[in-house]
Design a protein around this motif. Sequence first.
Motif, PDB file in Angstrom:
ATOM      1  N   UNK A   1       0.739  -1.191  -0.095  1.00 27.19           N
ATOM      2  CA  UNK A   1       0.056  -0.148  -0.024  1.00 27.19           C
ATOM      3  C   UNK A   1       0.926   1.516  -0.115  1.00 27.19           C
ATOM      4  N   UNK A   2       1.891   1.164   0.897  1.00 26.15           N
ATOM      5  CA  UNK A   2       2.922   2.170   0.879  1.00 26.15           C
ATOM      6  C   UNK A   2       3.415   2.491  -0.618  1.00 26.15           C
ATOM      7  N   UNK A   3       3.943   1.523  -1.340  1.00 27.07           N
ATOM      8  CA  UNK A   3       4.225   1.737  -2.703  1.00 27.07           C
ATOM      9  C   UNK A   3       3.233   2.613  -3.476  1.00 27.07           C
ATOM     10  N   UNK A   4       2.055   2.130  -3.370  1.00 26.98           N
ATOM     11  CA  UNK A   4       1.089   2.674  -4.380  1.00 26.98           C
ATOM     12  C   UNK A   4       0.952   4.321  -3.995  1.00 26.98           C
ATOM     13  N   UNK A   5       1.015   4.634  -2.705  1.00 28.23           N
ATOM     14  CA  UNK A   5       0.972   5.928  -2.127  1.00 28.23           C
ATOM     15  C   UNK A   5       2.214   6.769  -2.781  1.00 28.23           C
ATOM     16  N   UNK A   6       3.385   6.096  -2.791  1.00 27.06           N
ATOM     17  CA  UNK A   6       4.426   6.645  -3.396  1.00 27.06           C
ATOM     18  C   UNK A   6       4.486   7.113  -4.782  1.00 27.06           C
ATOM     19  N   UNK A   7       3.830   6.181  -5.590  1.00 27.74           N
ATOM     20  CA  UNK A   7       3.693   6.096  -6.990  1.00 27.74           C
ATOM     21  C   UNK A   7       2.398   7.382  -7.323  1.00 27.74           C
ATOM     22  N   UNK A   8       1.357   7.313  -6.456  1.00 24.05           N
ATOM     23  CA  UNK A   8       0.586   8.282  -6.554  1.00 24.05           C
ATOM     24  C   UNK A   8       1.099   9.717  -6.446  1.00 24.05           C
ATOM     25  N   UNK A   9       2.003   9.761  -5.295  1.00 25.20           N
ATOM     26  CA  UNK A   9       2.575  11.374  -5.170  1.00 25.20           C
ATOM     27  C   UNK A   9       3.473  11.736  -6.266  1.00 25.20           C
ATOM     28  N   UNK A  10       4.113  10.539  -7.020  1.00 33.37           N
ATOM     29  CA  UNK A  10       4.979  10.922  -8.095  1.00 33.37           C
ATOM     30  C   UNK A  10       4.240  11.256  -9.354  1.00 33.37           C
ATOM     31  N   UNK A  11       3.139  10.736  -9.425  1.00 36.32           N
ATOM     32  CA  UNK A  11       2.288  10.882 -10.911  1.00 36.32           C
ATOM     33  C   UNK A  11       1.242  11.852 -10.769  1.00 36.32           C
ATOM     34  N   UNK A  12       0.899  12.357  -9.387  1.00 39.98           N
ATOM     35  CA  UNK A  12      -0.155  13.281  -9.025  1.00 39.98           C
ATOM     36  C   UNK A  12      -0.261  14.325 -10.172  1.00 39.98           C
ATOM     37  N   UNK A  13       1.060  15.111 -10.508  1.00 42.84           N
ATOM     38  CA  UNK A  13       0.834  16.087 -11.506  1.00 42.84           C
ATOM     39  C   UNK A  13       0.227  15.891 -12.930  1.00 42.84           C
ATOM     40  N   UNK A  14       0.822  14.664 -13.281  1.00 42.64           N
ATOM     41  CA  UNK A  14       0.588  14.208 -14.583  1.00 42.64           C
ATOM     42  C   UNK A  14      -0.799  13.935 -14.551  1.00 42.64           C
ATOM     43  N   UNK A  15      -1.328  13.166 -13.523  1.00 45.67           N
ATOM     44  CA  UNK A  15      -2.863  12.733 -13.512  1.00 45.67           C
ATOM     45  C   UNK A  15      -3.631  14.006 -13.553  1.00 45.67           C
ATOM     46  N   UNK A  16      -3.242  15.064 -13.043  1.00 47.12           N
ATOM     47  CA  UNK A  16      -4.140  16.291 -12.672  1.00 47.12           C
ATOM     48  C   UNK A  16      -4.268  16.947 -14.089  1.00 47.12           C
TER      49      UNK A  16
END
Length: 40
Positions: A1-16
């Motif tokens: 789950x922690x890995x998923x959160x890290x990925x989300x933090x990294x790609x948040x700008x692109x997703x937005x």
Amino acid sequence: MKKLIELYQRYKAYVRVDLVMYGVMILLIILYFIYSVLAD
């Protein structure tokens, strides 16, 4: 789950950016549809 959160933090700008682009596209399609209906 922690890995998923890290990925989300990294790609948040692109997703937005993707979401904004899709939103603008949908808005333009809706505006074009309204315009074409009113133009007739």
